[in-house]
Write a protein that holds these residues in place. Structure first.
Motif, PDB file in Angstrom:
ATOM      1  N   GLN A 176       0.838  -1.184   0.000  1.00 50.77           N
ATOM      2  CA  GLN A 176       0.000   0.000   0.000  1.00 50.77           C
ATOM      3  C   GLN A 176       0.880   1.243   0.000  1.00 50.77           C
ATOM      4  O   GLN A 176       2.085   1.175   0.257  1.00 50.77           O
ATOM      5  N   GLU A 177       0.271   2.374  -0.311  1.00 47.71           N
ATOM      6  CA  GLU A 177       1.003   3.635  -0.306  1.00 47.71           C
ATOM      7  C   GLU A 177       1.278   4.077   1.131  1.00 47.71           C
ATOM      8  O   GLU A 177       0.795   3.465   2.091  1.00 47.71           O
ATOM      9  N   THR A 203       8.785  -5.930  -3.536  1.00 50.41           N
ATOM     10  CA  THR A 203       8.276  -5.669  -4.889  1.00 50.41           C
ATOM     11  C   THR A 203       8.009  -6.965  -5.637  1.00 50.41           C
ATOM     12  O   THR A 203       7.280  -6.961  -6.646  1.00 50.41           O
ATOM     13  N   TYR A 206       4.073  -7.931  -5.088  1.00 44.71           N
ATOM     14  CA  TYR A 206       2.975  -7.057  -5.515  1.00 44.71           C
ATOM     15  C   TYR A 206       3.248  -6.551  -6.923  1.00 44.71           C
ATOM     16  O   TYR A 206       4.149  -5.733  -7.137  1.00 44.71           O
ATOM     17  N   PRO A 207       2.465  -7.011  -7.917  1.00 46.26           N
ATOM     18  CA  PRO A 207       2.695  -6.575  -9.307  1.00 46.26           C
ATOM     19  C   PRO A 207       2.488  -5.075  -9.507  1.00 46.26           C
ATOM     20  O   PRO A 207       3.044  -4.501 -10.456  1.00 46.26           O
ATOM     21  N   HIS A 208       1.708  -4.442  -8.657  1.00 42.67           N
ATOM     22  CA  HIS A 208       1.407  -3.016  -8.829  1.00 42.67           C
ATOM     23  C   HIS A 208       2.402  -2.124  -8.077  1.00 42.67           C
ATOM     24  O   HIS A 208       2.106  -0.967  -7.789  1.00 42.67           O
ATOM     25  N   TRP A 209       3.595  -2.629  -7.782  1.00 42.42           N
ATOM     26  CA  TRP A 209       4.530  -1.870  -6.946  1.00 42.42           C
ATOM     27  C   TRP A 209       4.972  -0.577  -7.612  1.00 42.42           C
ATOM     28  O   TRP A 209       5.270   0.411  -6.928  1.00 42.42           O
ATOM     29  N   ARG A 210       5.032  -0.544  -8.943  1.00 45.25           N
ATOM     30  CA  ARG A 210       5.457   0.688  -9.618  1.00 45.25           C
ATOM     31  C   ARG A 210       4.468   1.822  -9.378  1.00 45.25           C
ATOM     32  O   ARG A 210       4.855   2.982  -9.172  1.00 45.25           O
ATOM     33  N   ARG A 211       3.174   1.495  -9.418  1.00 40.78           N
ATOM     34  CA  ARG A 211       2.166   2.525  -9.137  1.00 40.78           C
ATOM     35  C   ARG A 211       2.271   2.995  -7.690  1.00 40.78           C
ATOM     36  O   ARG A 211       2.128   4.190  -7.396  1.00 40.78           O
ATOM     37  N   ILE A 212       2.541   2.058  -6.770  1.00 35.41           N
ATOM     38  CA  ILE A 212       2.707   2.433  -5.358  1.00 35.41           C
ATOM     39  C   ILE A 212       3.905   3.368  -5.196  1.00 35.41           C
ATOM     40  O   ILE A 212       3.841   4.356  -4.449  1.00 35.41           O
TER      41      ILE A 212
END
Length: 606
Positions: A176-177, A203, A206-212
């Protein structure tokens, strides 16, 4: 560069020793120890379950910190380089040096404050010594217990480690952010140690780590925090080391971390060490030059020598005033510490009072029994933030006080301020008592029925007796209806009374908890201030003594030079000139270590 600094210090020590200035030799000896055996302390901090221990293990490619799903790091773990691998548990020993107990390397994951090896003593820290190429450069990693969480006492203790750290790595996973508590903690960390980096861990999970990472970077920008944000994966790093896979290593993100450690930690710390060596050598050389220059002036021109003696006597009298207990700098230090203690205590009480008021307001707005767990977590989070802000503010005020006291020594030239290392792992805050439990307010159906029947009994009896005068039975629809209404009212009154009681109990528990925190943190703050006072007192007393010794030697040398026979004047003057030339060369070499444009910039840097 270390060889050059060691050579410069050794040459300066040689000259100072030949003149009998053992006080200056001792001063340079402390600096030489730092040059020969540099230590750069990197503190790893973060919230619970962010992968701090696994990060340290993968960074060193060694299993030195316990890893698990729960809070596994219960005591601070110091990992440093050594020729042989061994571990020691450092225990408090009242009235003497801490006791060290060997710990088997295969039992590092079982270390906790209540383990049998502690024998009931307070566990200060666990020291793990292992051979490591990364640690061989002087890096020392400190794995800290996680901050945050219900009943967690480690936030203020972790902040206490940061003022003496060369760098801080704040870990937050990619699930999460940044949360508000994390941003608050990060702001407090950067206030205590500017060399801070934030690592976004896990990382690989979580595949969405770049957006985080992008969102976290926006949070840092809005908060005004200039902190490097480095995404890493400890698991990929471990696989890369085991398989010797370069692509996995690049994907793990550890290259950027190594660059940060190399540029922002090692090189920055070495720059600070060069500055210290340059300033200390420059100061020692000026002390030595003072006596030689006075003697040379008296040898060349006895009349000017007499004037120099008179000037030295006035300077000596002024310096002797610095040593008296009534000296202005000591009054400034004593008054400053007293004011600082009062201000810090008032600031802490004010912050805790505001938190208590907000908590009591939340209690009055609802039923605390239903939301006691959430309210307790919020309360502990707010108190941890308040204590952290108070600690950061106290540290900044202590640095300001040191600068104010140093102004009294402006005539002695650039004065380097002492490092206020008052937050060693030996001084951790003792855990305060947890927030006491509160009745949830939930009652069973049986108890509800009993409360209703107890309230309805009077209604049935009273209205039943009245209706019997009308020829009706004692139990009739009217008496039953009256009993139902009165029973319902009795239940509601009992419920409201229970809520009022829970609110009162909740306020008492909140006040008791904040009082415990205020008592413990207040004691810790006073202890730290006393250490600051002793550090500043000893530091500036040593400066006054060294200055007085130099002036006394200069006065004696000038007076003796005035009585030297004319036949000896030329020979002695030539010898003094050679010594002054050697000292001038040392000063130039010191300036090359840490070049400054003029004396003013040197003083500002100090």
């Amino acid at each position: 560069m270390n060889d050059a600094m060691t050579s410069l210090l050794d040459r300066t020590v040689e000259i100072a020793s030949s003149t009998g200035r053992h006080d200056l030799v001792q001063r340079l000896g402390l600096v030489r120890t730092r040059v020969v055996d540099p230590r750069f302390r990197v503190v790893v901090v973060g919230q619970l379950k962010q992968g701090k221990s696994q990060f340290v293990n993968s960074l060193l490619n060694l299993s030195v910190c316990s890893v698990g799903d729960d809070e596994t790091t219960a005591v601070p773990t110091v990992v440093q380089n050594a020729a042989d691998a061994f571990a020691e548990l450092v225990l408090a020993e009242p009235g003497s040096e801490p006791r060290r107990v060997p710990v088997p390397l295969d039992r590092l994951d079982t270390v906790h404050p209540k383990m049998p090896l502690a024998e009931g003593r307070e566990v200060l820290r666990l020291e793990v010594n292992v051979p490591s190429p990364l640690l061989a450069d002087g890096l020392v990693f400190v794995d800290t217990p996680g901050v945050g969480g219900h009943g967690n006492p480690h936030a203020a203790a972790t902040l206490g480690l940061l003022p003496a750290a060369d760098a801080v790595l704040v870990l937050s996973d990619a699930s999460q952010e940044f949360t508000e508590p994390e941003l608050t903690f990060l702001r407090q960390v950067t206030g205590l140690c500017p060399a801070t980096a934030c690592l976004v861990t896990k990382t690989d999970l979580y595949p969405h780590w770049r957006r985080i990472v992008d969102v976290d970077r926006e949070h840092l920008t809005r908060a005004g925090l200039d902190v490097p944000l480095l995404p890493i994966s400890s698991l990929l790093r471990s696989h890369a080391m085991r398989l010797d896979d370069r692509s996995l290593h690049e994907e793990s993100g550890f290259d950027a971390l190594y660059a940060f450690l190399r540029t922002r930690v090692v090189e920055h710390a070495e720059g600070g060490l060069r500055r210290t060596v340059s300033l200390d050598v420059h100061s020692v050389v000026e002390h030595l030059q003072l006596a030689l220059a006075s003697e040379l002036a008296a040898l060349r021109d006895p009349e000017k020598g007499a004037a120099a003696v008179a000037e030295l006597q006035r300077a000596k009298a002024a310096t002797e005033e610095l040593q008296k207990k009534t000296a202005r700098w000591q009054q400034t230090l004593a008054d400053g510490i007293a004011d600082l203690a009062s201000d810090i205590d008032h600031d802490l009480r004010d912050r805790l009072r505001q938190v208590t008021r907000e908590a009591e307001r939340a209690v009055d707005e609802g039923d605390p029994g239903k939301e006691w767990t959430e309210l307790g977590e919020w309360l502990e989070q707010q108190i941890a933030q308040s204590v952290g802000d108070n600690f950061v503010w106290a540290h900044e005020r202590a640095l300001w006080l040191a600068e104010v006291v140093a102004e009294h020594f402006a005539d002695a030239g650039a004065v380097e301020l002492p490092q206020l290392d008052v937050a060693d792992t030996d001084g951790l805050l003792e855990p305060v008592a947890e927030l006491s439990d509160l009745e949830s307010g939930r009652i069973g159906i049986t108890q509800k029925v009993l409360v209703g029947m107890r309230g309805s009994y009077g209604g049935v009896l009273m209205f039943g007796l009245v209706t019997t005068l009308m020829g009706m039975a004692l139990v009739n629809p009217i008496s039953v209806g009256a009993g139902f209404l009165l029973g319902t009212k009795a239940y509601r009154d009992d419920r409201d009374a229970r809520v009022v009681k829970r609110r009162a109990d909740a306020k008492v528990a909140i006040r008791r908890f904040t009082d415990d925190v205020s008592f413990q943190v207040g004691k810790e703050s006073k202890d730290r201030l006393r250490i600051v006072q002793r550090l500043l007192r000893d530091h500036f007393t040593a400066i006054a003594e060294q200055t007085l010794r130099s002036l006394a030697d200069s006065l004696r040398a000038a007076q003796e030079a005035a009585t030297v026979a004319s036949a000896e004047r030329s020979r002695r003057a030539a010898e003094v000139e050679r010594q002054l030339a050697a000292l001038t060369e040392l000063k130039q070499r010191a300036a090359q270590l840490f070049p400054v444009e003029d004396a003013e910039s040197r003083a500002a840097t100090a």
